[in-house]
Design an enzyme around this catalytic site. Structure first.
Site, short mmCIF file in Angstrom:
data_model
loop_
_atom_site.label_atom_id
_atom_site.label_comp_id
_atom_site.label_asym_id
_atom_site.label_seq_id
_atom_site.Cartn_x
_atom_site.Cartn_y
_atom_site.Cartn_z
N SER A 1 0.86 -1.19 0.00
CA SER A 1 0.00 0.00 0.00
C SER A 1 0.89 1.24 0.00
O SER A 1 2.10 1.12 0.30
CB SER A 1 -0.82 -0.03 1.30
N TYR B 1 -2.03 -0.49 10.61
CA TYR B 1 -2.04 -0.93 9.20
C TYR B 1 -0.69 -0.58 8.57
O TYR B 1 -0.07 -1.41 7.89
CB TYR B 1 -3.19 -0.23 8.48
P1 NAP Z 1 -11.27 -6.18 0.05
O1 NAP Z 1 -12.25 -6.07 -1.06
O2 NAP Z 1 -11.74 -6.01 1.46
O3 NAP Z 1 -10.47 -7.55 -0.10
C1 NAP Z 1 -9.67 -8.07 0.92
C2 NAP Z 1 -9.64 -9.57 0.80
O4 NAP Z 1 -8.80 -10.10 1.85
C3 NAP Z 1 -11.01 -10.20 0.95
O5 NAP Z 1 -11.13 -11.23 -0.01
C4 NAP Z 1 -10.97 -10.77 2.36
O6 NAP Z 1 -11.77 -11.92 2.53
C5 NAP Z 1 -9.50 -11.17 2.41
N1 NAP Z 1 -9.11 -11.55 3.77
C6 NAP Z 1 -9.23 -10.85 4.92
N2 NAP Z 1 -8.79 -11.59 5.96
C7 NAP Z 1 -8.41 -12.79 5.44
C8 NAP Z 1 -7.88 -13.98 5.97
N3 NAP Z 1 -7.68 -14.15 7.29
N4 NAP Z 1 -7.58 -15.01 5.12
C9 NAP Z 1 -7.80 -14.90 3.81
N5 NAP Z 1 -8.32 -13.79 3.23
C10 NAP Z 1 -8.61 -12.76 4.05
O7 NAP Z 1 -10.12 -5.07 -0.12
P2 NAP Z 1 -9.04 -4.80 -1.28
O8 NAP Z 1 -8.99 -3.33 -1.42
O9 NAP Z 1 -9.29 -5.64 -2.48
O10 NAP Z 1 -7.71 -5.25 -0.52
C11 NAP Z 1 -6.80 -6.19 -1.06
C12 NAP Z 1 -5.39 -5.82 -0.60
O11 NAP Z 1 -5.07 -4.52 -1.08
C13 NAP Z 1 -5.20 -5.76 0.92
O12 NAP Z 1 -3.97 -6.35 1.25
C14 NAP Z 1 -5.20 -4.27 1.21
O13 NAP Z 1 -4.44 -3.97 2.37
C15 NAP Z 1 -4.55 -3.72 -0.04
N6 NAP Z 1 -4.82 -2.30 -0.35
C16 NAP Z 1 -6.08 -1.83 -0.59
C17 NAP Z 1 -6.28 -0.49 -0.91
C18 NAP Z 1 -7.62 0.11 -1.21
O14 NAP Z 1 -7.77 1.35 -1.17
N7 NAP Z 1 -8.63 -0.63 -1.58
C19 NAP Z 1 -5.18 0.38 -0.96
C20 NAP Z 1 -3.90 -0.12 -0.71
C21 NAP Z 1 -3.75 -1.47 -0.42
P3 NAP Z 1 -13.16 -11.96 3.34
O15 NAP Z 1 -14.20 -11.60 2.33
O16 NAP Z 1 -13.26 -13.36 3.81
O17 NAP Z 1 -13.04 -10.97 4.47
#
Ligand code: NAP
Length: 280
Positions: free
Chosen positions: A134, A147
């Protein structure tokens, strides 16, 4: 040529699901993993996507998913460590159990999945590991200190690991997205934040910080989860030894400032934002 295979964590939504679709579109066999495979019904309809359970906090589920990948495809060309969530709020208001969970998912889970696939990649003498961090893995911001700590840890871990694995033909990549609102990231972060006990002394700081964060949000690039998936794919197939990939335009000025402005100038600039009453 053999069809390449990728295993992706956190495919129930957001970047993980978009990345699974993109790799399948580009001809890869995809092992799309998630905590609850019922959330992957759409992905499972595609012939080249195998949906299976993997909770990064459950070692047995990791071993089972990796064994299934080996049995089904006989190889693993890429691992995308994408699963994660964002704990937000003032540090002092955050219970230790929540901090442990943040590190279990974002850091230790990622390490456990990495350790589980390494024997396959070592034997092949090839493979790419992409760790999704991130902007919060590059620069610190208040109200997301835990985080940030977890993502900084992944950055340091990945950089170090990249040297260890290079001679074995295994590449490590860091993909650094900024704010993307179409995923479920914000929803979970809000749910987590709502559970904290408020400490009134932070109220003036919070009011000031809210203005800074509003300005950051107003600056969003409008990047989508599909845009981030494209960067993850590009980082996976890139033949060079480039480690870091900034995935969205919104954070590029801050990433550049953090990496190029020099410590004193950078910290001055940031402190002024969060202490606006400081004389310039
Ligand atoms: P998201 O839609 O909330 O997706 C996160 C995923 O991680 C979901 O599939 C969730 O599954 C899964 N997860 C959470 N805990 C878990 C566990 N114990 N075991 C396996 N899977 C688990 O959010 P996203 O934005 O796509 O995030 C994906 C990655 O990008 C993350 O690492 C996040 O930190 C990073 N990121 C996001 C942003 C942003 O603005 N969106 C920015 C920078 C970085 P469940 O459905 O089971 O909870």
């Amino acid at each position: 040529m053999m069809t390449p295979t990728v295993l992706i964590t956190g495919c129930s939504s957001g970047f993980g699901a978009a990345t699974a679709r993109l790799f399948a579109d580009r001809g890869w066999s995809v092992v799309a993993t998630m905590r609850d495979p019922a959330s992957g019904d759409d992905l499972a309809r595609r012939d080249t996507i195998l949906v299976t359970r993997l909770d990064v906090q459950d070692a047995e589920s990791i071993a089972t998913a990796v064994a299934l990948t080996r049995d089904r495809f006989g190889r693993l060309d890429a691992l995308i460590n994408n699963a994660g969530f964002g704990l937000s709020g003032v540090f002092e208001e955050t219970p230790r159990t929540k901090i442990v969970e943040q590190f279990e998912v974002n850091l230790f889970g990622l390490m456990d999945v990495t350790r589980a696939v390494l024997p396959i990649m070592r034997q092949q003498r090839s493979g790419t590991i992409v760790n999704v961090t991130s902007g919060a893995g590059v620069f610190g911001l208040p109200l997301i200190s835990l985080y940030t700590a977890s993502k900084f840890a992944v950055e340091g871990f990945s950089e170090s690991l990249s040297y260890e694995l290079e001679t074995l033909g295994i590449r490590v990549r860091l993909v650094e997205p900024g704010g993307v609102t179409s995923t479920r990231f914000g929803e979970r972060a809000n749910t987590e934040a709502a559970q904290a006990e408020r400490i009134e002394d932070y109220a003036p700081f919070l009011a000031g910080a809210a203005q800074v964060f509003d300005a950051i949000r107003a600056n969003r690039s409008g990047a989508t989860m599909e845009d981030v998936a494209e960067v993850i794919f590009a980082a996976t197939i890139d033949p060079s030894d480039r480690l870091r990939w900034v995935a969205t335009d919104d954070i590029k000025p801050l990433v550049t400032a953090r990496r190029e402005a020099g410590e004193v100038r950078y910290m001055d600039m940031m402190r002024k934002q969060f202490r606006p009453n400081l004389s310039s």
